[in-house]
Motif scaffolding. Structure first.
Motif, mmCIF file in Angstrom:
data_model
loop_
_atom_site.group_PDB
_atom_site.id
_atom_site.type_symbol
_atom_site.label_atom_id
_atom_site.label_comp_id
_atom_site.label_asym_id
_atom_site.label_seq_id
_atom_site.Cartn_x
_atom_site.Cartn_y
_atom_site.Cartn_z
ATOM 1 N N UNK A 197 0.944 -1.296 -0.159
ATOM 2 C CA UNK A 197 -0.032 -0.136 0.033
ATOM 3 C C UNK A 197 1.011 1.135 -0.137
ATOM 4 N N UNK A 198 1.836 1.123 0.805
ATOM 5 C CA UNK A 198 2.643 2.501 0.904
ATOM 6 C C UNK A 198 3.583 2.619 -0.343
ATOM 7 N N UNK A 199 4.018 1.481 -0.790
ATOM 8 C CA UNK A 199 4.438 1.536 -2.222
ATOM 9 C C UNK A 199 3.628 2.177 -3.314
ATOM 10 N N UNK B 198 3.327 5.909 -2.940
ATOM 11 C CA UNK B 198 4.563 6.764 -3.477
ATOM 12 C C UNK B 198 4.321 6.893 -5.030
ATOM 13 N N UNK B 199 3.771 5.589 -5.606
ATOM 14 C CA UNK B 199 3.892 5.657 -7.082
ATOM 15 C C UNK B 199 2.823 6.808 -7.408
ATOM 16 N N UNK B 200 1.599 6.712 -6.677
ATOM 17 C CA UNK B 200 0.511 7.540 -7.064
ATOM 18 C C UNK B 200 1.252 9.349 -6.795
ATOM 19 N N UNK B 201 1.776 9.440 -5.524
ATOM 20 C CA UNK B 201 2.092 10.910 -5.494
ATOM 21 C C UNK B 201 3.285 10.990 -6.193
ATOM 22 N N UNK B 202 4.128 10.122 -6.938
ATOM 23 C CA UNK B 202 5.076 10.545 -8.056
ATOM 24 C C UNK B 202 4.241 10.614 -9.124
ATOM 25 N N UNK B 203 3.192 10.327 -9.335
ATOM 26 C CA UNK B 203 2.163 10.358 -10.714
ATOM 27 C C UNK B 203 2.652 9.419 -11.694
ATOM 28 N N UNK B 204 3.118 8.065 -10.848
ATOM 29 C CA UNK B 204 3.250 6.944 -11.697
ATOM 30 C C UNK B 204 1.909 5.855 -11.554
ATOM 31 N N UNK B 205 0.979 6.665 -12.185
ATOM 32 C CA UNK B 205 -0.532 6.246 -11.934
ATOM 33 C C UNK B 205 -0.696 4.832 -12.423
ATOM 34 N N UNK C 1 -2.062 -0.691 -10.397
ATOM 35 C CA UNK C 1 -1.667 -2.233 -10.497
ATOM 36 C C UNK C 1 -1.353 -2.730 -8.816
ATOM 37 N N UNK C 2 -0.660 -1.861 -8.347
ATOM 38 C CA UNK C 2 -0.236 -2.105 -6.960
ATOM 39 C C UNK C 2 -1.380 -1.886 -5.940
ATOM 40 N N UNK D 259 -10.207 3.723 -2.139
ATOM 41 C CA UNK D 259 -10.143 5.207 -2.083
ATOM 42 C C UNK D 259 -9.182 5.529 -3.329
ATOM 43 N N UNK D 260 -8.091 5.090 -3.111
ATOM 44 C CA UNK D 260 -7.024 5.598 -3.956
ATOM 45 C C UNK D 260 -7.273 5.016 -5.500
ATOM 46 N N UNK D 261 -7.917 3.970 -5.736
ATOM 47 C CA UNK D 261 -8.337 3.595 -6.997
ATOM 48 C C UNK D 261 -9.184 4.513 -7.630
ATOM 49 N N UNK D 262 -10.090 5.042 -6.741
ATOM 50 C CA UNK D 262 -11.324 6.125 -7.352
ATOM 51 C C UNK D 262 -10.494 7.420 -7.708
ATOM 52 N N UNK D 263 -9.604 7.724 -6.687
ATOM 53 C CA UNK D 263 -8.889 8.907 -7.067
ATOM 54 C C UNK D 263 -8.180 8.847 -8.723
ATOM 55 N N UNK D 264 -7.348 7.565 -8.900
ATOM 56 C CA UNK D 264 -6.824 7.389 -10.243
ATOM 57 C C UNK D 264 -7.960 7.220 -11.326
#
Length: 223
Positions: free
Chosen positions: A140-142, A145-152, A157-158, A174-179
């Protein structure tokens, strides 16, 4: 079982006074062995006696400058004190000395995350997931970091892998929703936010995301 192992067992059972007594005996019997100081330092950390813990861990390093677990202990100590720069140096030193454990890489990655250095955190968090692929918190934390680094795409996938490990992980939904919202897949985003709220009704961010998704659906054709 030797005294060190007995004391560690007592420590894990939260029998701190008995553990401290045994660790003290270990140090008295082998004052040049760093292990006793490391274990006593870890005990003191659990008792929130951080200054004493730091002294014991540094004493272990004086006795053996290659004591990787002493550096790891110091890393945890500094991390708890939110001194992420010093924690980062300590975890890195522990790894350089051969501590090839998932948690060491994870904590080093989290030092970078807490300094908002998302991309610098990635190789260490990734390594943690490689060493322990079943730990959802590492994944989840990985993903964050991918999301915050804009590697969406990789972030998506993560988070999906997180849900394979735990299909009730509301923050992953939630984070999948944001993406999905970023990619203008509004209906998909809404489904993710609703799932997060189903699992955690007080999830404020998911509630906000749902409102945004509904507003988009009112303004534009659903995609």
């Amino acid at each position: 079982m030797d005294k060190n192992q007995q004391a560690i067992t007592l420590l894990n059972e939260k029998k701190y006074e008995e553990a401290a007594k045994l660790f003290n005996e270990v140090i008295e019997e082998s004052p040049k062995d760093p292990l006793g100081y490391i274990n006593f330092g870890n005990l003191l950390m659990q008792l929130n006696e951080m200054e004493r813990a730091e002294r014991f861990l540094k004493r272990a390093i004086e006795l053996d400058e290659k004591a990787a677990t002493a550096y790891y202990g110091l890393g945890n100590l500094y991390f708890d004190q939110e001194d992420f720069g010093k924690a980062q140096q300590s975890f890195l030193k522990a790894i350089e000395l051969g501590l090839e454990e998932a948690d060491a890489y994870f904590m080093l990655g989290m030092c970078f995350r807490n300094q908002e250095q998302w991309k610098l955190s990635l190789p260490y968090l990734l390594r943690a997931t490689e060493l322990d692929s079943q730990d959802e918190s590492y994944l989840f934390q990985y993903g964050l970091s991918l999301a915050q680094g804009e590697i969406l795409d990789e972030a998506q996938k993560t988070f999906e892998k997180v849900l394979e490990l735990n299909n009730e992980h509301s923050d992953a939904y939630y984070n999948l929703g944001v993406i999905a919202l970023f990619h203008e897949k509004t209906k998909q985003a809404l489904n993710h936010f609703e799932k997060a709220l189903e699992l955690q009704p007080d999830h404020v961010l998911a509630a906000n995301g749902k409102e945004i998704a509904l507003q988009y659906m009112e303004q534009f054709d659903d995609k």
